[in-house]
Design an enzyme around this catalytic site. Structure first.
Site, mmCIF file in Angstrom:
data_model
loop_
_atom_site.group_PDB
_atom_site.id
_atom_site.type_symbol
_atom_site.label_atom_id
_atom_site.label_comp_id
_atom_site.label_asym_id
_atom_site.label_seq_id
_atom_site.Cartn_x
_atom_site.Cartn_y
_atom_site.Cartn_z
ATOM 1 N N TYR A 81 -0.840 8.523 -2.548
ATOM 2 C CA TYR A 81 -0.788 8.363 -3.993
ATOM 3 C C TYR A 81 -1.960 9.033 -4.703
ATOM 4 O O TYR A 81 -1.941 9.226 -5.917
ATOM 5 C CB TYR A 81 -0.823 6.868 -4.354
ATOM 6 C CG TYR A 81 0.498 6.132 -4.254
ATOM 7 C CD1 TYR A 81 1.597 6.649 -3.577
ATOM 8 C CD2 TYR A 81 0.634 4.875 -4.842
ATOM 9 C CE1 TYR A 81 2.790 5.957 -3.491
ATOM 10 C CE2 TYR A 81 1.823 4.161 -4.767
ATOM 11 C CZ TYR A 81 2.901 4.709 -4.084
ATOM 12 O OH TYR A 81 4.068 4.005 -4.002
ATOM 13 N N GLY A 82 -3.014 9.356 -3.957
ATOM 14 C CA GLY A 82 -4.279 9.745 -4.563
ATOM 15 C C GLY A 82 -4.230 10.895 -5.545
ATOM 16 O O GLY A 82 -4.994 10.931 -6.500
ATOM 17 N N ASP A 114 0.860 -1.182 0.000
ATOM 18 C CA ASP A 114 0.000 0.000 0.000
ATOM 19 C C ASP A 114 0.897 1.233 0.000
ATOM 20 O O ASP A 114 2.068 1.164 0.375
ATOM 21 C CB ASP A 114 -0.907 0.022 1.229
ATOM 22 C CG ASP A 114 -1.864 1.216 1.212
ATOM 23 O OD1 ASP A 114 -2.668 1.291 0.268
ATOM 24 O OD2 ASP A 114 -1.801 2.064 2.112
ATOM 25 N N SER A 115 0.340 2.342 -0.406
ATOM 26 C CA SER A 115 1.100 3.584 -0.408
ATOM 27 C C SER A 115 1.422 4.044 1.011
ATOM 28 O O SER A 115 2.312 4.866 1.203
ATOM 29 C CB SER A 115 0.320 4.680 -1.142
ATOM 30 O OG SER A 115 -0.923 4.910 -0.509
ATOM 31 N N CYS A 173 -4.334 -1.268 -2.219
ATOM 32 C CA CYS A 173 -4.412 0.179 -2.419
ATOM 33 C C CYS A 173 -5.288 0.424 -3.644
ATOM 34 O O CYS A 173 -4.984 -0.083 -4.727
ATOM 35 C CB CYS A 173 -3.016 0.749 -2.635
ATOM 36 S SG CYS A 173 -2.951 2.500 -3.069
ATOM 37 N N ASN A 174 -6.359 1.166 -3.464
ATOM 38 C CA ASN A 174 -7.265 1.407 -4.587
ATOM 39 C C ASN A 174 -6.628 2.263 -5.663
ATOM 40 O O ASN A 174 -6.832 2.027 -6.857
ATOM 41 C CB ASN A 174 -8.546 2.073 -4.076
ATOM 42 C CG ASN A 174 -9.497 1.087 -3.446
ATOM 43 O OD1 ASN A 174 -10.291 0.449 -4.125
ATOM 44 N ND2 ASN A 174 -9.404 0.942 -2.133
ATOM 45 N N CYS A 222 -11.461 3.072 -0.538
ATOM 46 C CA CYS A 222 -10.125 3.434 -0.064
ATOM 47 C C CYS A 222 -9.913 2.688 1.235
ATOM 48 O O CYS A 222 -10.798 2.684 2.118
ATOM 49 C CB CYS A 222 -9.997 4.938 0.153
ATOM 50 S SG CYS A 222 -8.397 5.415 0.869
ATOM 51 N N THR A 223 -8.760 2.069 1.367
ATOM 52 C CA THR A 223 -8.525 1.220 2.534
ATOM 53 C C THR A 223 -8.281 2.013 3.814
ATOM 54 O O THR A 223 -8.222 1.433 4.897
ATOM 55 C CB THR A 223 -7.338 0.277 2.266
ATOM 56 O OG1 THR A 223 -6.199 1.056 1.856
ATOM 57 C CG2 THR A 223 -7.685 -0.722 1.175
ATOM 58 N N HIS A 224 -8.149 3.345 3.709
ATOM 59 C CA HIS A 224 -8.063 4.172 4.909
ATOM 60 C C HIS A 224 -9.435 4.379 5.553
ATOM 61 O O HIS A 224 -9.531 4.596 6.761
ATOM 62 C CB HIS A 224 -7.503 5.558 4.568
ATOM 63 C CG HIS A 224 -6.042 5.595 4.302
ATOM 64 N ND1 HIS A 224 -5.480 5.059 3.176
ATOM 65 C CD2 HIS A 224 -5.008 6.122 5.023
ATOM 66 C CE1 HIS A 224 -4.171 5.254 3.198
ATOM 67 N NE2 HIS A 224 -3.861 5.903 4.304
ATOM 68 N N GLU A 238 -4.364 9.555 8.172
ATOM 69 C CA GLU A 238 -2.911 9.411 8.260
ATOM 70 C C GLU A 238 -2.335 10.217 9.430
ATOM 71 O O GLU A 238 -1.311 9.854 9.997
ATOM 72 C CB GLU A 238 -2.256 9.861 6.952
ATOM 73 C CG GLU A 238 -2.557 8.959 5.768
ATOM 74 C CD GLU A 238 -1.440 7.960 5.489
ATOM 75 O OE1 GLU A 238 -0.288 8.247 5.811
ATOM 76 O OE2 GLU A 238 -1.754 6.883 4.945
#
Length: 278
Positions: free
Chosen positions: A43-44, A11-12, A74-75, A193-195, A159
């Site tokens: 990365y978005g 993932d980023s 990571c999407n 989004c995995t966040h 984050e």
């Protein structure tokens, strides 16, 4: 630990840990290596070319550790880099390796969770602008309408460990209401989004009760179970010692503090630089 027989999870940053958590819970017997490219995240908002280059460097780093299978948890990476890696890189340089993403397994089943045939997708600008979910969901559910909403402030909030703070309330309320306003028939929202799973408590506070809210952790882990069953040539290469290694391109101390929140277990990481590994 012998790294030559592990499943790589990339993932980023931290978000992929929510997917990794589900995978490790469902398939605890395998060895895993997690790589977070924190020094270059998020990365978005990066271009397709930049995300592709960063993702490829990280995938090749995991290959170099001996991982025959890498999951792009990571999407943004799945949307902007996966197809090119699968079609242009693997056949030429790594014919015996496999790279999987999070978009296709989600698109394969998301239509089962709507009765109105209207779905909302919430993601980063990169994922939304790629229109990957529009295209993939249409392949499996051509009668389902998909509305998208970019949520540029959600990843920075998570984050920076502000996802439980009162300051997050405004942006959660704003983006959810903007999406719902696009179509009254939305009865299912995918968190692409995995966040975003860390924001679920606040999202549910403002989301109408009749709307299903889907995360990707269980979906991706279920898909991986099926994949390994169907591909014994890959599964047989993975060591079953239940060992895990964590790497970050950023500061390991900072990574461990945040990662433990996402993974819900204590994490001890090591530093690496996938961009200068050759």
């Amino acid at each position: 630990m012998d790294n030559k027989h592990s499943i790589g999870v990339f993932d980023s940053g931290y978000g992929g840990l929510t997917v990794f958590k589900s995978i490790a819970k469902k398939l605890p017997q395998y060895n895993y290596i997690y790589l977070g490219d924190n020094s270059r995240s998020p990365y978005g908002d990066h271009s397709f070319e930049t995300v592709y280059q960063y993702t490829l460097e990280c995938v090749e780093w995991l290959f170099a550790q001996g991982c025959p299978l890498v999951i792009l948890a990571c999407n943004t990476a799945s949307a902007k880099a996966l197809r090119s890696i699968q079609q242009k890189v693997l056949p030429v340089k790594y014919p015996n390796h496999r790279v999987l993403g999070v978009i296709r397994p989600t698109a394969e089943i998301v239509g089962d969770f709507t009765t109105s045939k209207t779905i909302g997708v919430m993601g980063t600008r990169g994922t939304v602008n790629s229109e990957s979910y529009l295209m993939e969901i249409n392949k499996f559910f051509p009668d389902v309408k998909v509305l998208q909403q970019s949520c540029p402030m959600w990843v920075p909030l998570v984050e920076n460990n502000e996802h439980t703070s009162p300051g997050a309330d405004y942006f959660v309320d704003r983006y959810v209401k903007e999406l719902i306003a696009k179509d009254d028939n939305i009865d299912c929202i995918l968190l692409a989004c995995t966040h975003y799973p860390l924001l679920v408590p606040k999202i549910r506070e403002v989301l109408p009760a009749h709307i299903n809210l889907l995360g990707q952790g269980d979906i991706v882990s279920d898909s991986l179970v099926t994949y390994l069953q169907n591909h014994p040539e890959i599964e047989s290469q993975i060591a079953k010692e239940a060992k895990r290694l964590f790497y970050t391109s950023g500061d390991p101390v900072q990574f461990d503090t945040h990662a433990s929140v996402f993974f819900e277990e204590t994490v001890h990481s090591m530093h690496t630089d996938p961009g200068n590994s050759k």
